[in-house]
Design a protein around this motif. Structure first.
Motif, PDB file in Angstrom:
ATOM      1  N   HIS A  79       0.953  -1.195   0.027  1.00 55.71           N
ATOM      2  CA  HIS A  79      -0.028   0.151   0.037  1.00 55.71           C
ATOM      3  C   HIS A  79       0.935   1.192  -0.075  1.00 55.71           C
ATOM      4  O   HIS A  79       1.937   1.285   0.701  1.00 55.71           O
ATOM      5  CB  HIS A  79      -1.040   0.120   0.880  1.00 55.71           C
ATOM      6  N   ASP A 112       5.801  -0.240   6.756  1.00 57.26           N
ATOM      7  CA  ASP A 112       4.337  -0.517   6.403  1.00 57.26           C
ATOM      8  C   ASP A 112       4.165   0.462   5.309  1.00 57.26           C
ATOM      9  O   ASP A 112       3.565   1.548   5.761  1.00 57.26           O
ATOM     10  CB  ASP A 112       3.872  -0.291   7.691  1.00 57.26           C
ATOM     11  N   THR A 113       4.359   0.207   4.012  1.00 57.79           N
ATOM     12  CA  THR A 113       4.918  -0.860   3.589  1.00 57.79           C
ATOM     13  C   THR A 113       5.892  -0.537   2.237  1.00 57.79           C
ATOM     14  O   THR A 113       6.391  -1.130   1.501  1.00 57.79           O
ATOM     15  CB  THR A 113       3.909  -1.830   2.629  1.00 57.79           C
ATOM     16  N   GLU A 146      -5.129   1.742   2.193  1.00 56.18           N
ATOM     17  CA  GLU A 146      -5.369   0.693   2.893  1.00 56.18           C
ATOM     18  C   GLU A 146      -5.529   0.818   4.356  1.00 56.18           C
ATOM     19  O   GLU A 146      -6.029   0.218   5.117  1.00 56.18           O
ATOM     20  CB  GLU A 146      -3.804  -0.199   2.865  1.00 56.18           C
ATOM     21  N   GLU A 147      -4.641   2.036   5.055  1.00 56.37           N
ATOM     22  CA  GLU A 147      -5.010   2.208   6.208  1.00 56.37           C
ATOM     23  C   GLU A 147      -6.450   2.454   6.729  1.00 56.37           C
ATOM     24  O   GLU A 147      -6.722   2.659   8.138  1.00 56.37           O
ATOM     25  CB  GLU A 147      -3.864   3.531   6.926  1.00 56.37           C
ATOM     26  N   GLU A 169       3.202  -7.013   3.559  1.00 52.61           N
ATOM     27  CA  GLU A 169       3.161  -6.598   4.970  1.00 52.61           C
ATOM     28  C   GLU A 169       3.993  -7.287   5.926  1.00 52.61           C
ATOM     29  O   GLU A 169       4.594  -8.448   5.552  1.00 52.61           O
ATOM     30  CB  GLU A 169       1.547  -6.941   5.399  1.00 52.61           C
TER      31      GLU A 169
END
Ligand code: ZN
Length: 399
Positions: A79, A112-113, A146-147, A169
């Protein structure tokens, strides 16, 4: 697989990958503000001679390197977005400086990431450059949001669900094959508000909510030998009043439900309906809502998505898992473990569309979302090598 050659190609590409990861860390990319990083990714993929590179309408960057024909298609997925940095003074090294020190790259999103993403992009390009293409196509994608909601992958999976997805991840260069999911259910209890001096004139929804809380504490959760138990935790509690001398007309209790694979939204909703019905008192009604959130993409695209992530599981004895384990153990010359992820990811969106999903990345869970966010450069080296081995092995006609 020519391990010596892969090791040599990795050594030639490590410095480039570290610089790319550093540039990514230096490019802030909060959820919904990933444009600059998406452009950097597109330019990089074009320079590295990806066969196709485009940005879709929600802002995901999608790159493709064509295989020799036949074989499985493999998607490397990371992401683009990060959480917020918080107070920069709390960081060991400034969050957007991309400092390289103590054998690691430091900064927000390194684990991340961003470091994983750089290793994926570089590994795919290096295979093409070295004339070592697998038969299947290699996709490398950077997704948005994504978060917040997994919105980028939710959207992408409906259009592009390859045979295998390698999710970048944190796995510390081991293999993870799934995780519990997360859903937020809001329970709305509606009664009748009144002045607190005459409570009998109203119907106080607190008492129904209190009954539910006691039931939730005793709820028997589902269990799975690999993923453990699901769990439910009451979190927020909101009333529609701000005065302490008025009883509420409505209260909303939020439940954070961590479901194991196989425990669906429908299952959970049915259980909740049953329990909630037992907690009602005369004059109080209840409704259960899966919490949704609005998502705004940097491209202007707007959508809604559940506030949470689905669970997923790829069985530990699945031939793909065993092939991945063997390929990695061969190039790393060490044992590679198979485990489950402590946090939720985008994997479930692709699993729902039929892809097999494996989590593999150089970063470590303990540094994600912390002020010591960092990734070891030696682990990045290993990840480039591992990604190439995975693309070759999974992209072969039979592996
Ligand atoms: Zn992540």
């Amino acid at each position: 697989m020519d391990i010596a050659r892969l090791t040599e190609v990795t050594a030639q590409n490590l410095e480039y990958a570290v610089k790319l990861a550093q540039k990514m860390v230096q490019t802030p990319s909060l959820s919904g503000q990933e444009k600059e990083l998406a452009e950097l990714t597109r330019q990089t993929m074009e320079q590295l001679r990806f066969d196709e590179v485009y940005i879709d309408e929600v802002g995901n960057v999608i790159g493709r390197i064509k295989g020799r024909g036949g074989g499985r298609s493999v998607m490397f997925n990371c992401h683009l977005d990060t959480v917020a940095a918080g107070d920069p003074a709390a960081w060991k090294y400034p969050p957007f400086a991309g400092v390289i020190a103590d054998g690691a790259l430091w900064g927000l999103g390194a684990s991340d990431t961003k470091a994983a993403f750089a290793c994926q992009i570089v590994a795919a390009a290096a295979l093409k450059e070295a004339g070592m293409l697998p038969t299947g196509d290699i996709w490398v994608v950077g997704v948005v949001h994504e978060e917040t909601s997994g919105f980028g992958s939710r959207y992408l999976a409906k259009k592009l669900a390859p045979d295998v997805v390698i999710l970048g991840e944190a796995s510390d260069n081991q293999i993870k094959i799934g995780h519990r999911g997360r859903m937020q259910f809001d329970i709305y209890f509606k009664g009748k508000s009144t002045h607190a001096s005459v409570p009998a004139r109203g119907v106080n929804p607190h008492f129904a909510a209190a009954r539910l809380l006691l039931q939730i504490e005793r709820l028997k959760m589902q269990a799975d030998p690999f993923f453990g138990e699901s769990s439910v935790a009451p979190t927020l509690y909101v009333t529609d009043q701000t005065s302490s001398n008025v009883t509420p007309g409505q209260v909303v209790l939020s439940l954070d439900w961590r479901n194991i694979p196989g425990e669906t939204e429908e299952n959970i909703r049915r259980r909740l309906e049953q329990v909630v019905a037992e907690c009602l008192i005369p004059g109080v009604t209840a409704r259960i809502e899966l919490k949704m959130r609005d998502v705004g993409c940097y491209t202007g695209y707007k959508g809604v998505a559940p506030a949470g992530e689905p669970s997923f599981a790829t069985p530990p004895d699945d031939p793909i898992v065993l092939a991945v384990q063997q390929a990695l153990a061969a190039v790393f010359n060490r044992e590679v473990s198979i485990g489950v992820c402590g946090f939720a990811t985008d994997g479930g969106h692709f699993r729902a569309e039929g892809s097999k999903v494996i989590i593999f990345a150089p970063s470590e869970e303990r540094y994600c979302h912390t002020t010591e966010d960092s990734v070891s450069i030696e682990k990045m080296r290993e990840a480039i090598l591992g990604n190439m081995a995975l693309a070759l092995c999974l992209g072969a006609e039979n592996c």
